[in-house]
Design a protein around this motif. Structure first.
Motif, PDB file in Angstrom:
ATOM      1  N   LEU A   4       0.834  -1.202   0.000  1.00 36.92           N
ATOM      2  CA  LEU A   4       0.000   0.000   0.000  1.00 36.92           C
ATOM      3  C   LEU A   4       0.873   1.257   0.000  1.00 36.92           C
ATOM      4  O   LEU A   4       0.565   2.241  -0.703  1.00 36.92           O
ATOM      5  CB  LEU A   4      -0.929   0.013   1.216  1.00 36.92           C
ATOM      6  N   ASP A   5       1.942   1.236   0.764  1.00 41.57           N
ATOM      7  CA  ASP A   5       2.853   2.382   0.795  1.00 41.57           C
ATOM      8  C   ASP A   5       3.459   2.644  -0.580  1.00 41.57           C
ATOM      9  O   ASP A   5       3.594   3.807  -0.998  1.00 41.57           O
ATOM     10  CB  ASP A   5       3.972   2.140   1.804  1.00 41.57           C
ATOM     11  N   ASP A   6       3.844   1.577  -1.276  1.00 39.88           N
ATOM     12  CA  ASP A   6       4.411   1.739  -2.620  1.00 39.88           C
ATOM     13  C   ASP A   6       3.406   2.426  -3.543  1.00 39.88           C
ATOM     14  O   ASP A   6       3.769   3.314  -4.321  1.00 39.88           O
ATOM     15  CB  ASP A   6       4.802   0.380  -3.200  1.00 39.88           C
ATOM     16  N   ALA A   7       2.153   1.992  -3.455  1.00 38.38           N
ATOM     17  CA  ALA A   7       1.126   2.570  -4.321  1.00 38.38           C
ATOM     18  C   ALA A   7       0.874   4.035  -3.980  1.00 38.38           C
ATOM     19  O   ALA A   7       0.798   4.895  -4.873  1.00 38.38           O
ATOM     20  CB  ALA A   7      -0.164   1.772  -4.183  1.00 38.38           C
ATOM     21  N   LEU A   8       0.740   4.343  -2.702  1.00 36.71           N
ATOM     22  CA  LEU A   8       0.481   5.725  -2.294  1.00 36.71           C
ATOM     23  C   LEU A   8       1.641   6.635  -2.662  1.00 36.71           C
ATOM     24  O   LEU A   8       1.440   7.756  -3.139  1.00 36.71           O
ATOM     25  CB  LEU A   8       0.213   5.783  -0.793  1.00 36.71           C
ATOM     26  N   ALA A   9       2.866   6.148  -2.459  1.00 35.22           N
ATOM     27  CA  ALA A   9       4.035   6.961  -2.803  1.00 35.22           C
ATOM     28  C   ALA A   9       4.093   7.222  -4.299  1.00 35.22           C
ATOM     29  O   ALA A   9       4.401   8.341  -4.741  1.00 35.22           O
ATOM     30  CB  ALA A   9       5.312   6.258  -2.339  1.00 35.22           C
ATOM     31  N   ALA A  10       3.794   6.194  -5.101  1.00 34.79           N
ATOM     32  CA  ALA A  10       3.857   6.342  -6.552  1.00 34.79           C
ATOM     33  C   ALA A  10       2.826   7.338  -7.065  1.00 34.79           C
ATOM     34  O   ALA A  10       3.049   8.014  -8.080  1.00 34.79           O
ATOM     35  CB  ALA A  10       3.646   4.986  -7.227  1.00 34.79           C
ATOM     36  N   MET A  11       1.690   7.441  -6.374  1.00 37.39           N
ATOM     37  CA  MET A  11       0.657   8.382  -6.808  1.00 37.39           C
ATOM     38  C   MET A  11       0.833   9.773  -6.199  1.00 37.39           C
ATOM     39  O   MET A  11       0.161  10.716  -6.615  1.00 37.39           O
ATOM     40  CB  MET A  11      -0.730   7.829  -6.450  1.00 37.39           C
ATOM     41  N   THR A  12       1.711   9.884  -5.215  1.00 40.86           N
ATOM     42  CA  THR A  12       1.921  11.166  -4.544  1.00 40.86           C
ATOM     43  C   THR A  12       3.015  11.990  -5.214  1.00 40.86           C
ATOM     44  O   THR A  12       2.893  13.216  -5.356  1.00 40.86           O
ATOM     45  CB  THR A  12       2.265  10.949  -3.059  1.00 40.86           C
ATOM     46  N   VAL A  13       4.094  11.314  -5.620  1.00 33.70           N
ATOM     47  CA  VAL A  13       5.207  12.040  -6.222  1.00 33.70           C
ATOM     48  C   VAL A  13       4.854  12.468  -7.640  1.00 33.70           C
ATOM     49  O   VAL A  13       3.972  11.893  -8.283  1.00 33.70           O
ATOM     50  CB  VAL A  13       6.492  11.179  -6.236  1.00 33.70           C
ATOM     51  N   ARG A  14       5.547  13.463  -8.136  1.00 34.28           N
ATOM     52  CA  ARG A  14       5.395  13.910  -9.526  1.00 34.28           C
ATOM     53  C   ARG A  14       6.678  13.617 -10.293  1.00 34.28           C
ATOM     54  O   ARG A  14       7.760  13.880  -9.769  1.00 34.28           O
ATOM     55  CB  ARG A  14       5.074  15.413  -9.572  1.00 34.28           C
ATOM     56  N   PRO A  15       6.621  13.043 -11.511  1.00 33.99           N
ATOM     57  CA  PRO A  15       5.384  12.772 -12.234  1.00 33.99           C
ATOM     58  C   PRO A  15       4.616  11.572 -11.712  1.00 33.99           C
ATOM     59  O   PRO A  15       3.405  11.550 -11.746  1.00 33.99           O
ATOM     60  CB  PRO A  15       5.855  12.540 -13.668  1.00 33.99           C
ATOM     61  N   GLY A  16       5.290  10.550 -11.257  1.00 37.32           N
ATOM     62  CA  GLY A  16       4.628   9.426 -10.619  1.00 37.32           C
ATOM     63  C   GLY A  16       3.585   8.751 -11.488  1.00 37.32           C
ATOM     64  O   GLY A  16       3.613   8.819 -12.716  1.00 37.32           O
ATOM     65  N   HIS A  17       2.626   8.079 -10.828  1.00 33.58           N
ATOM     66  CA  HIS A  17       1.573   7.337 -11.515  1.00 33.58           C
ATOM     67  C   HIS A  17       0.216   7.960 -11.215  1.00 33.58           C
ATOM     68  O   HIS A  17      -0.009   8.514 -10.141  1.00 33.58           O
ATOM     69  CB  HIS A  17       1.577   5.876 -11.068  1.00 33.58           C
ATOM     70  N   ASP A  18      -0.688   7.816 -12.173  1.00 37.74           N
ATOM     71  CA  ASP A  18      -2.034   8.367 -12.018  1.00 37.74           C
ATOM     72  C   ASP A  18      -2.977   7.403 -11.306  1.00 37.74           C
ATOM     73  O   ASP A  18      -4.025   7.814 -10.804  1.00 37.74           O
ATOM     74  CB  ASP A  18      -2.642   8.677 -13.393  1.00 37.74           C
ATOM     75  N   ALA A  19      -2.629   6.126 -11.323  1.00 32.90           N
ATOM     76  CA  ALA A  19      -3.497   5.112 -10.732  1.00 32.90           C
ATOM     77  C   ALA A  19      -2.657   3.923 -10.305  1.00 32.90           C
ATOM     78  O   ALA A  19      -1.510   3.768 -10.729  1.00 32.90           O
ATOM     79  CB  ALA A  19      -4.569   4.674 -11.737  1.00 32.90           C
TER      80      ALA A  19
END
Length: 225
Positions: free
Chosen positions: A117-132
């Motif tokens: 869950l942390d990996d997913a939240l971090a990936a969606m928080t940083v820019r450019p990161g992931h949209d989903a």
């Protein structure tokens, strides 16, 4: 700021985990559901999210109320409707709480981990990161779904109308995300606890969970009966 959502049913005999019966009784299936929900709340509580939201179908008993309150969850009732409608409403609840990234999980994967869950939240928080973020389930569904911008006007179109409880549910949901041009983070596949075989497999993968301990206790009672 980010939110983790647990979408769940109150563990009432005859209303939850009915595919576990047989070999388990409705009461034993509800015991296992309660343990799986406890694990899911613990996983979500351990994740590095700013907000925690329990979107619950039914009324919590005293034990469940203590569990989510102690872990800092806000509780919202599930809306009436098909699962796609309830998922969309849960993301809308999260967006009203905070417009930042939101990650939804169910109560069917007690073997999940907060680190995923942390990996997913971090990936969606940083820019450019992931949209989903998208986590497939072995039965063709999905066990986690994340959106960077749950308040975006496109959110309803991403979720509503996805056919649920089918072997292609996950594929359809993922295609919706990709066709909208979203950069999707793919999370590990897990097996939902739907049948007895699934229950024993999940317990073997996560023997230190409340779910595994409850299953072992029920097994012991069955053998001694």
């Amino acid at each position: 700021m980010s939110t983790v959502i647990v979408l769940a049913k109150a563990p009432v005999p005859g209303r939850v985990k009915t595919r576990l019966c047989p070999p388990f009784t409705p009461e034993e299936a509800a015991e296992l559901a309660a343990a799986a929900l406890s694990d899911s709340l613990g996983i979500a509580a351990a994740a590095a999210a700013d907000h925690r939201l329990l979107v619950l179908d039914g009324e919590p008993d005293f034990e469940l109320r203590l569990a989510y309150l102690d872990a800092g969850f806000i509780r919202e009732p599930q809306v009436t409707g098909t699962l796609d409608v309830r998922i969309a409403a849960a993301f809308a609840d999260a967006a009203r709480l905070d417009p930042g990234p939101a990650l939804l999980i169910g109560m069917d994967t007690p073997q999940a981990s907060a680190s995923v869950l942390d990996d997913a939240l971090a990936a969606m928080t940083v820019r450019p990161g992931h949209d989903a973020a998208f986590a497939p389930a072995e039965d063709g569904g999905f066990w986690a779904l994340g959106l960077r911008e749950p308040a975006h006007p496109r959110t309803a179109a991403l979720l509503l109308g996805v056919p649920m409880s089918r072997s292609d549910t996950g594929a359809v949901q993922l295609r919706r995300l990709e066709q909208a041009g979203l950069d999707v983070l793919h999370l590990p596949m897990l097996r939902d606890v739907d049948t007895a075989d699934c229950a024993y497999a999940a317990a073997e993968l996560a023997p230190d969970t409340a779910f595994a301990r409850r299953l072992a206790g029920i097994d012991a009672r069955m053998r001694s009966a």
